[in-house]
Design a protein around this motif. Sequence first.
Motif, mmCIF file in Angstrom:
data_model
loop_
_atom_site.group_PDB
_atom_site.id
_atom_site.type_symbol
_atom_site.label_atom_id
_atom_site.label_comp_id
_atom_site.label_asym_id
_atom_site.label_seq_id
_atom_site.Cartn_x
_atom_site.Cartn_y
_atom_site.Cartn_z
ATOM 1 N N ARG A 1 -1.385 6.457 -3.821
ATOM 2 C CA ARG A 1 -2.835 6.414 -3.978
ATOM 3 C C ARG A 1 -3.258 5.085 -4.619
ATOM 4 N N ASP A 2 -2.495 4.632 -5.619
ATOM 5 C CA ASP A 2 -2.810 3.356 -6.254
ATOM 6 C C ASP A 2 -2.677 2.201 -5.271
ATOM 7 N N GLU A 3 -1.622 2.254 -4.453
ATOM 8 C CA GLU A 3 -1.443 1.199 -3.452
ATOM 9 C C GLU A 3 -2.596 1.205 -2.456
ATOM 10 N N ASP A 4 -3.033 2.384 -2.029
ATOM 11 C CA ASP A 4 -4.158 2.477 -1.093
ATOM 12 C C ASP A 4 -5.433 1.924 -1.712
ATOM 13 N N GLU A 5 -5.661 2.263 -2.982
ATOM 14 C CA GLU A 5 -6.851 1.752 -3.660
ATOM 15 C C GLU A 5 -6.788 0.233 -3.793
ATOM 16 N N GLU A 6 -5.598 -0.286 -4.062
ATOM 17 C CA GLU A 6 -5.430 -1.735 -4.177
ATOM 18 C C GLU A 6 -5.715 -2.411 -2.837
ATOM 19 N N LYS A 7 -5.230 -1.819 -1.749
ATOM 20 C CA LYS A 7 -5.496 -2.378 -0.421
ATOM 21 C C LYS A 7 -6.993 -2.379 -0.122
ATOM 22 N N LYS A 8 -7.659 -1.266 -0.426
ATOM 23 C CA LYS A 8 -9.103 -1.177 -0.179
ATOM 24 C C LYS A 8 -9.849 -2.220 -0.991
ATOM 25 N N ARG A 9 -9.438 -2.367 -2.246
ATOM 26 C CA ARG A 9 -10.107 -3.334 -3.111
ATOM 27 C C ARG A 9 -9.921 -4.750 -2.570
ATOM 28 N N LYS A 10 -8.693 -5.073 -2.108
ATOM 29 C CA LYS A 10 -8.436 -6.397 -1.551
ATOM 30 C C LYS A 10 -9.246 -6.612 -0.278
ATOM 31 N N GLU A 11 -9.307 -5.582 0.572
ATOM 32 C CA GLU A 11 -10.092 -5.690 1.793
ATOM 33 C C GLU A 11 -11.565 -5.926 1.483
ATOM 34 N N GLN A 12 -12.080 -5.212 0.500
ATOM 35 C CA GLN A 12 -13.480 -5.394 0.114
ATOM 36 C C GLN A 12 -13.715 -6.803 -0.425
#
Length: 104
Positions: free
Chosen positions: A61-72
Amino acid sequence: MSLKGIELQIALPKTFEAGKIAEQKQQQSQVNQDLASALVEREEKRKKGKVLEAEESAKIRDEDEEKKRKEQMMQSKRKKAESEEEKKKSQTHPYKGSFIDLTT
């Protein structure tokens, strides 16, 4: 206290039976203790598995949130760069005039 022959015929088998019963009780308590320790071990494995599973899901979940944050962040940088480029194109120059797009 001396035992007569007839008394020995009764006493000796009962002594053996008592010994066998005592041995069976001792073995039964050992078996019960082994079962209890196996149950405790199985429960610990189950709990450890749940903890590891929870940690793994939290990590994912943390990795997914990090990916989303980077994409944003990348998306906002792109938008900012596009708006700056658009702003540059649409600005008027003091000597050259304004930008006119004649493409069709």
